[in-house]
Design a protein around this motif. Sequence first.
Motif: not given
Length: 225
Positions: A118, A123, A126-127
Amino acid sequence: MGSSEEEVTLLGVIGSPFVCRVEIALKLKGVEYKYVEENLSNKSEELLKYNPVHKKVPIFVHNGKSIGESLVIVEYIDDTWKNNPILPSDSYQRALARFWSKFIDDKVVRSSWKSVFTVDEKWRLKNVAEAYESLQFLENEIKEKKFFGGEKLGLVDISAVYVAYWIPLIQEIGGMELLTTQKFPNLYRWSQEFVNHPIVKECLPPRDPVIAIFKGRYGGRFVSK
């Protein structure tokens, strides 16, 4: 047990953990099969014929009848060839094995892949957090056991080939640490036991080409079940 006269074909691509799952199941059962390497950027008529819905690999063809989705294929193989059972005989344990296998696809595969590939930093982080949380659940589940089902390879182990072999590769590409002996000692120990199992070792693709494929196919479009 299946007859040696039966026609078994596997359509796949090198570097796919989902294709690897099917190969491990076939090798565990001692089933002879023909392997057909596909080009997903120029899909064959055979692939489109046998999997018109998803147009993805793996595709398993048994006596002219085709099946898609790796976990479905592995269960079909287990039902068809009765030797060396992959799923537990106990109904509750079978249900648990299916639960953890689905958990690996829904949570571990997607979050760990996105934690590397990503572009947006918010993000990505977050992952990364989701990947750690998912791996922690597996760490708690494996405990001190040799394999997830006990002493023998089973459905959850086969499903988790991505964790044992592919996560170390993608974390190397991304310059990060997900699966380490410090963070997840039980899961890391299991991963080493698993990738060094003679049948698993025989099915794993060579390391360098897989890294090259990942770099060349940067992005979520390579991830398919």
